[in-house]
Design a protein around this motif. Structure first.
Motif, PDB file in Angstrom:
ATOM      1  N   LEU A 104     -12.589  -4.802  12.016  1.00 36.19           N
ATOM      2  CA  LEU A 104     -12.704  -4.896  10.609  1.00 36.19           C
ATOM      3  C   LEU A 104     -12.551  -4.438   9.982  1.00 36.19           C
ATOM      4  O   LEU A 104     -13.591  -3.450  10.336  1.00 36.19           O
ATOM      5  N   LEU A 105     -12.831  -3.655   8.948  1.00 38.52           N
ATOM      6  CA  LEU A 105     -12.746  -3.292   7.664  1.00 38.52           C
ATOM      7  C   LEU A 105     -12.924  -3.932   6.502  1.00 38.52           C
ATOM      8  O   LEU A 105     -13.164  -4.809   5.765  1.00 38.52           O
ATOM      9  N   LEU A 106     -14.244  -3.125   6.612  1.00 35.90           N
ATOM     10  CA  LEU A 106     -15.456  -3.385   5.069  1.00 35.90           C
ATOM     11  C   LEU A 106     -15.606  -3.006   4.303  1.00 35.90           C
ATOM     12  O   LEU A 106     -15.052  -1.459   4.274  1.00 35.90           O
ATOM     13  N   HIS A 107     -14.918  -3.268   3.314  1.00 31.59           N
ATOM     14  CA  HIS A 107     -15.175  -2.731   1.624  1.00 31.59           C
ATOM     15  C   HIS A 107     -16.099  -3.825   1.098  1.00 31.59           C
ATOM     16  O   HIS A 107     -15.556  -4.838   0.633  1.00 31.59           O
ATOM     17  N   ASP A 108     -16.483  -2.443  -0.098  1.00 30.96           N
ATOM     18  CA  ASP A 108     -17.301  -2.882  -0.823  1.00 30.96           C
ATOM     19  C   ASP A 108     -16.543  -3.079  -1.816  1.00 30.96           C
ATOM     20  O   ASP A 108     -15.750  -2.741  -2.647  1.00 30.96           O
ATOM     21  N   ALA A 109     -17.050  -4.503  -2.822  1.00 30.57           N
ATOM     22  CA  ALA A 109     -15.463  -4.539  -4.056  1.00 30.57           C
ATOM     23  C   ALA A 109     -15.765  -3.529  -5.158  1.00 30.57           C
ATOM     24  O   ALA A 109     -15.542  -3.350  -5.918  1.00 30.57           O
ATOM     25  N   GLU A 110     -17.017  -3.041  -5.113  1.00 27.24           N
ATOM     26  CA  GLU A 110     -17.469  -2.586  -6.256  1.00 27.24           C
ATOM     27  C   GLU A 110     -16.904  -1.200  -5.695  1.00 27.24           C
ATOM     28  O   GLU A 110     -17.010  -0.283  -7.356  1.00 27.24           O
ATOM     29  N   ARG A 111     -16.374  -0.338  -4.665  1.00 26.59           N
ATOM     30  CA  ARG A 111     -15.414   0.840  -4.879  1.00 26.59           C
ATOM     31  C   ARG A 111     -13.737   0.356  -5.193  1.00 26.59           C
ATOM     32  O   ARG A 111     -13.521   0.611  -4.002  1.00 26.59           O
ATOM     33  N   ALA A 112     -13.633  -0.868  -5.736  1.00 24.87           N
ATOM     34  CA  ALA A 112     -11.956  -1.605  -6.034  1.00 24.87           C
ATOM     35  C   ALA A 112     -11.133  -0.312  -6.361  1.00 24.87           C
ATOM     36  O   ALA A 112     -10.181   0.130  -6.114  1.00 24.87           O
ATOM     37  N   LEU A 113     -11.673   1.284  -6.811  1.00 21.96           N
ATOM     38  CA  LEU A 113     -10.953   1.993  -7.539  1.00 21.96           C
ATOM     39  C   LEU A 113     -10.669   2.956  -5.967  1.00 21.96           C
ATOM     40  O   LEU A 113      -9.900   4.085  -6.130  1.00 21.96           O
ATOM     41  N   THR A 114     -11.124   2.971  -5.064  1.00 20.83           N
ATOM     42  CA  THR A 114     -10.799   3.722  -3.928  1.00 20.83           C
ATOM     43  C   THR A 114      -8.909   3.969  -3.399  1.00 20.83           C
ATOM     44  O   THR A 114      -8.312   2.670  -3.646  1.00 20.83           O
ATOM     45  N   PRO A 115      -8.845   4.803  -3.504  1.00 22.96           N
ATOM     46  CA  PRO A 115      -7.083   4.588  -3.566  1.00 22.96           C
ATOM     47  C   PRO A 115      -6.236   4.705  -1.923  1.00 22.96           C
ATOM     48  O   PRO A 115      -7.180   4.494  -0.936  1.00 22.96           O
ATOM     49  N   VAL A 116      -4.904   4.055  -1.992  1.00 23.25           N
ATOM     50  CA  VAL A 116      -4.310   3.911  -0.733  1.00 23.25           C
ATOM     51  C   VAL A 116      -4.866   4.723   0.562  1.00 23.25           C
ATOM     52  O   VAL A 116      -4.325   4.141   1.098  1.00 23.25           O
ATOM     53  N   SER A 117      -4.899   6.236  -0.269  1.00 20.77           N
ATOM     54  CA  SER A 117      -4.422   6.998   0.714  1.00 20.77           C
ATOM     55  C   SER A 117      -5.732   7.212   1.557  1.00 20.77           C
ATOM     56  O   SER A 117      -5.797   7.807   2.811  1.00 20.77           O
ATOM     57  N   VAL A 118      -7.232   7.109   1.212  1.00 18.96           N
ATOM     58  CA  VAL A 118      -8.279   6.475   1.639  1.00 18.96           C
ATOM     59  C   VAL A 118      -8.113   5.150   2.441  1.00 18.96           C
ATOM     60  O   VAL A 118      -8.764   5.533   4.031  1.00 18.96           O
ATOM     61  N   VAL A 119      -7.692   4.574   2.456  1.00 19.52           N
ATOM     62  CA  VAL A 119      -7.566   3.287   3.047  1.00 19.52           C
ATOM     63  C   VAL A 119      -6.613   3.448   4.066  1.00 19.52           C
ATOM     64  O   VAL A 119      -6.917   3.367   5.435  1.00 19.52           O
ATOM     65  N   SER A 120      -5.627   4.283   4.512  1.00 23.09           N
ATOM     66  CA  SER A 120      -4.547   4.236   4.776  1.00 23.09           C
ATOM     67  C   SER A 120      -5.130   5.644   6.474  1.00 23.09           C
ATOM     68  O   SER A 120      -4.813   5.348   7.285  1.00 23.09           O
ATOM     69  N   ALA A 121      -5.794   6.518   5.731  1.00 24.82           N
ATOM     70  CA  ALA A 121      -6.394   7.348   6.070  1.00 24.82           C
ATOM     71  C   ALA A 121      -7.484   7.108   7.368  1.00 24.82           C
ATOM     72  O   ALA A 121      -8.406   7.457   9.289  1.00 24.82           O
ATOM     73  N   VAL A 122      -8.459   6.089   6.566  1.00 19.84           N
ATOM     74  CA  VAL A 122      -9.052   5.314   7.799  1.00 19.84           C
ATOM     75  C   VAL A 122      -8.545   4.109   8.992  1.00 19.84           C
ATOM     76  O   VAL A 122      -8.525   5.153  10.015  1.00 19.84           O
TER      77      VAL A 122
END
Length: 268
Positions: A104-122
């Motif tokens: 499960l990938l839990l993402h806080d909606a208020e951190r909406a500007l997190t770049p895709v590079s961080v998502v990919s790194a996770v």
């Protein structure tokens, strides 16, 4: 040949947590920070675009009761929206009940500007010996410890701010939610290493009620989880009020940084 990330993406269900209440400085009528428009798009729309760019399936959006109707109207068929009560713990329990995936990938909606590079790194950091993955960012502000006789400086190089998305195994989240409390945090390792109860990478516990203070990573550490950290991004800050909204506009090139001006410093 299928890459590790591609294999991981296929096994992941993204969960967007839209639980933050409205705050001063947001547009009139905005019932949740993630519904604020920045640069012609709502923050929640930007987040869904980022998750899609990372190759993930449509997320399950879990929101407060008050924000659910507006989110459904905005997102339509892009995402399923479910209201929840009971704070973050209640929302995570609902996520478990409504999904079957092992990751499960839990993402806080208020951190909406997190770049895709961080998502990919996770996603890239997932491994058999890891129970969870967490992006962290170095602190830029000075940190003080409050004592009965005054304040003491804390070496901020030993601390890190927790961000999202957080990737957790289902079995770990189940164990974490079963815990009555959460652990305290002091030291942090360098991004790329793993966390345990003696060396933890976190800061910024949630304020408010016990439900609002709940953090699944802290609870996971309490049960001995192996948590790996990756580099986060300063653009991944939580957009919650007028100040963080202004910072978000700066990161998108929509506003100038005037924090050096005396008048603004005095107001802050």
């Amino acid at each position: 040949m299928t890459s590790v990330t591609e294999q991981t993406v296929g096994a992941v269900r993204p969960i967007v947590l839209a639980l933050a209440p409205p705050a001063p400085g947001l547009s009139e009528g905005v019932v949740a920070p993630c519904l604020e428009a920045v640069g012609g798009a709502r923050l929640i729309e930007r987040l869904l675009d980022t998750l899609a760019e990372a190759g993930l399936v449509s997320p399950l959006v879990i929101s407060s009761q008050s924000a659910a109707p507006a989110l459904r109207a905005l997102l339509g068929e892009r995402a399923r929206v479910l209201p929840s009560s009971g704070g973050r713990r209640g929302a995570l329990a609902l996520a478990l009940a409504e999904t079957d995936e092992d990751l499960l990938l839990l993402h806080d909606a208020e951190r909406a500007l997190t770049p895709v590079s961080v998502v990919s790194a996770v996603l890239d950091a997932v491994a058999d010996e890891v129970d969870a993955v967490l992006p962290v960012a170095a602190l830029t502000d000075s940190v003080k410890a409050v004592h009965a006789h005054g304040l003491r400086n804390i070496d901020r190089s030993t601390l890190a701010g927790m961000q999202s998305p957080r990737l957790l195994r289902r079995t770990l989240l189940e164990r974490a939610l079963a815990q009555p409390g959460r652990g305290g945090l002091e030291d942090s390792p360098d991004p790329g290493s793993e966390l345990d109860l003696d060396r933890v990478a976190a800061r910024g516990s949630r304020a408010g009620s016990p439900q609002e203070r709940y953090d699944e990573i802290l609870a996971a550490l309490d049960v001995g989880a192996r948590v790996r950290t990756v580099h986060g991004a300063h653009s991944g800050v939580a957009v919650l009020d007028w100040l963080s909204l202004w910072q978000a506009q700066i990161s998108l090139g929509l506003a100038r940084d005037t924090s050096h001006r005396h008048g603004l410093a005095r107001q802050a």
